[in-house]
Motif scaffolding. Structure first.
Motif, short mmCIF file in Angstrom:
data_model
loop_
_atom_site.label_atom_id
_atom_site.label_comp_id
_atom_site.label_asym_id
_atom_site.label_seq_id
_atom_site.Cartn_x
_atom_site.Cartn_y
_atom_site.Cartn_z
N ASP A 1 35.88 33.55 16.00
CA ASP A 1 36.79 33.03 14.98
C ASP A 1 36.11 31.84 14.28
N THR B 1 34.13 28.63 10.31
CA THR B 1 34.01 30.09 10.35
C THR B 1 32.63 30.45 9.80
N GLU C 1 41.75 31.21 20.55
CA GLU C 1 40.59 31.31 19.67
C GLU C 1 39.37 31.83 20.44
#
Lengths: 243, 242
Positions: free
Chosen positions: B201, B216, B30
């Motif tokens: 992300d 997000t 991520e």
């Protein structure tokens, strides 16, 4: 290998700074040339090349303290050390890495001083080699003192403490420029407490081949070197943990 | 698998609480951004997670390793590109890269391969022989990140990677960071909203040492009931959502 990699970097940082070269090599040589020229024009024996040169080699090491302290303080102030603290380098690697390259620089500085002194009338003998070897424990003291100062002071403070105060202490209390016995009294007693006078006398004795006298001065140098090195290691590791 | 798991992570300096009870999980691969104004505690979080600073309370796991009990093991899988440009100024770019290879005990062949590979990713070929101290801010940051990637870390911490860069250099660096996405878990701190939006992300918003919201960009906008990320950020920081 990792220690060597860091050590090589430290050597490059020092040697590529023109100010370091000017002060480290140039300044002691200028003093040597000026004072021997002065000696030729005065009736008394004040700066005889055979006694002046060993003293200048010891005085020149105070610049090694300045280089060592500046490098460590600069690294601490920048984020460079912070980056390296997240790598597999241990505290031991850092300390050796900082100290190792300065030792050959100190020896080279001494060798250059002796070479330049030869055409000025220096007595050439095997004792020069002993004097060059004898510079090692004194250099260890100076390098460690730099590591200690760099670990506790910032770059500006290093400039003041190592660049001004220490070079002056080293100059006045070492007997390079004048015989401390001429001053005598408290001044001489104070000078005897510090390692600078012993370092100069040790070098002079080695150069003259008076090994009995050199033995009398080596002990304070070794004690100072050991204590300052231990303090430097402790302070460096302490600031490393503080990060 | 989690790349990072922080539980109750706190840092206090005398009377000041820089980070308070941080619970955070970041997935492997991520790109996670910590967003906040100056003094929010972002850099302190990075310092703790990268084992540079010991937490006052709580713990975090980097991969399988506790940052309080297994910091040596944790250090082997992480790398940091600090906020200030951390390069050896009197060394050339190539020498800087070689230095880090040497610190990680790479062979000569591996060092050459690594430098070639990173020079290509970060477009450093032109400046390899130049002194790092003489480079522009943008190039210095590239070198700094390239140095961090040499050890092939599982986790890369980028502390304000584009701080002080002009808009072109910033966008160029974003491109480079995008190429790293998925290959390595990245935690970056920023106070540029467009940076967090463009790269992340997920985003965590911090204020006064507290993680206020996480999600997000779209989730944060939705949580805040805002039409733009900037409005969502302002609303969250001003206490608009819990």
């Amino acid at each position: 290998m990792k220690t060597l990699a860091f050590s090589k970097r430290c050597a490059k940082e020092i040697l590529r700074d023109p100010i370091n070269l000017i002060f480290g090599i140039g300044f002691p040589l200028v003093l040597l040339l000026l004072l021997s020229a002065l000696q030729k024009n005065i009736p008394v024996s004040l700066f005889e090349i055979d006694t002046l040169t060993p003293g200048i080699t010891v005085f020149g090491l105070s610049f090694i303290t300045l280089f060592s302290a500046t490098l460590v303080a600069k690294d601490r102030e920048s984020a460079f050390l912070q980056r390296l603290y997240t790598t597999p380098l241990s505290g031991f690697d850092f300390i050796i890495g900082y100290m190792l390259p300065l030792l050959p620089i100190a020896i080279a500085q001494t060798v250059i001083c002796y070479i330049v002194a030869i055409p000025l009338g220096l007595t050439v003998s095997v004792n020069i080699i002993y004097a060059v070897i004898g510079i090692i424990p004194i250099a260890v003291f100076n390098i460690s003192l730099g590591l200690l100062c760099g670990s506790v002071l910032n770059v500006k403070q290093v400039g003041g403490i190592c660049g001004a105060l220490l070079t002056n202490l080293s100059a006045w209390l070492s007997g390079v420029w004048f015989d401390l016995k001429l001053v005598g009294g408290v001044f001489e007693k104070i000078a005897n407490v510090f390692p600078f006078l012993h370092a100069v006398e040790f070098e002079k004795a080695l150069f003259c081949g008076d090994f009995a006298l050199s033995k009398a001065h080596i002990l304070p140098i070794i004690i100072y070197s050991a204590v300052i090195t231990a303090l430097a290691v402790l302070c460096f590791l302490r600031q490393m943990k503080k990060q | 698998m989690k790349a990072i798991k922080a539980v109750g992570l706190s840092k206090r300096y005398k009377d000041v609480t820089a980070v308070k009870d941080l619970d955070l999980e970041i997935e492997k691969g991520e790109l996670f951004s910590l967003l906040g104004v100056n003094g929010a505690g972002k850099t302190t979080v990075i310092k703790m997670l990268s084992c540079l600073s010991k937490p006052s309370d709580g713990d975090a796991f980097v991969g399988d390793f506790s940052i309080t009990k297994q910091s040596d093991e944790a250090k082997r899988i992480i790398a940091v590109s600090p906020q200030e440009t951390a390069v050896a100024e009197n060394l050339s770019v190539k020498e800087n890269l070689e230095l880090i290879c040497g610190i990680h005990s790479f062979s000569k062949a591996k060092t050459e391969k690594k430098i070639k590979e990173l020079s290509k990713i970060f477009a450093l070929d032109e400046v390899l022989k130049r002194k790092a101290g003489k480079l522009s801010g943008g190039y210095k940051r590239r070198v700094s990140i390239a140095m961090a990637l040499i050890s092939e870390p599982e986790l890369l911490f980028l502390d304000e990677p584009t701080l002080g860069l002009d808009v072109i250099a910033r966008h160029e660096l974003w491109e480079v960071i995008r190429t790293l996405k998925g290959k390595v878990t990245i935690v970056l701190t920023t106070h540029y909203m467009e940076e967090a939006k463009a790269l992340s992300d997920r985003v965590g918003i911090m204020k006064n040492g507290v993680l206020l919201a996480i999600g997000t960009v779209e989730e944060l906008k939705s949580k805040a009931g805002a039409d733009s990320f900037e409005n969502a950020f302002v609303s969250i920081v001003r206490g608009g959502i819990k």
